[in-house]
Design a protein around this motif. Structure first.
Motif, short mmCIF file in Angstrom:
data_model
loop_
_atom_site.label_atom_id
_atom_site.label_comp_id
_atom_site.label_asym_id
_atom_site.label_seq_id
_atom_site.Cartn_x
_atom_site.Cartn_y
_atom_site.Cartn_z
N PHE A 137 -36.68 10.08 6.77
CA PHE A 137 -36.16 8.72 6.99
C PHE A 137 -35.03 8.43 5.99
CE2 PHE A 137 -40.13 8.31 9.24
CZ PHE A 137 -39.84 7.42 10.25
N VAL B 209 -42.56 13.19 5.07
CA VAL B 209 -41.99 12.55 6.25
C VAL B 209 -40.97 11.49 5.82
CG1 VAL B 209 -42.52 11.14 8.27
CG2 VAL B 209 -44.03 13.01 7.63
N ARG B 210 -41.29 10.76 4.77
CA ARG B 210 -40.38 9.72 4.27
C ARG B 210 -39.01 10.29 3.92
NH1 ARG B 210 -39.30 4.82 5.11
NH2 ARG B 210 -37.50 4.45 3.84
N PHE C 260 -32.82 10.37 14.16
CA PHE C 260 -33.39 9.31 14.99
C PHE C 260 -32.44 8.89 16.12
CE2 PHE C 260 -35.34 9.23 10.83
CZ PHE C 260 -36.66 9.41 11.19
N HIS D 28 -38.34 10.49 16.33
CA HIS D 28 -39.15 9.31 15.99
C HIS D 28 -40.18 9.76 14.96
CE1 HIS D 28 -42.20 11.00 18.69
NE2 HIS D 28 -41.28 11.02 19.66
N SER D 29 -41.03 8.85 14.53
CA SER D 29 -41.91 9.14 13.39
C SER D 29 -42.85 10.32 13.64
CB SER D 29 -42.70 7.89 13.01
OG SER D 29 -43.48 7.44 14.11
N ALA E 35 -40.83 13.36 13.33
CA ALA E 35 -40.46 13.53 11.92
C ALA E 35 -41.57 14.24 11.16
CB ALA E 35 -40.14 12.19 11.29
#
Length: 75
Positions: A58, A54-55, A28, A33-34, A37
């Motif tokens: 993060f 995806v998590r 990031f 970004h999401s 991702a």
């Protein structure tokens, strides 16, 4: 360096459009970004034997951390 780690790095390069990431750079912090991702997770799932969400990106936002996560799930 492991082949899997190079595959992860290659996915980052493709998705982010630039390269030369170190093992400890945060996805990031280098422009991720999401939505990107989600693309990374989908591409990693195509090139590795383990599925990530995806998590997971993060929670494990570096090449090294993702490599270790995938390796731990593969064993």
């Amino acid at each position: 360096m492991s082949q899997q780690r190079e595959q992860i790095r290659g996915v980052w390069e493709q998705v982010l459009g630039h390269g030369e990431f170190t093992d400890d750079e945060n996805f990031f912090a280098v422009g991720g970004h999401s939505l990107l991702a989600a693309q990374v997770a989908a591409r990693i799932n195509r090139v590795t034997p383990t599925r990530i969400a995806v998590r997971d990106l993060f929670d494990h936002p570096t090449v090294a951390a993702l490599d270790e996560l995938i390796a731990s799930r593969t064993v």
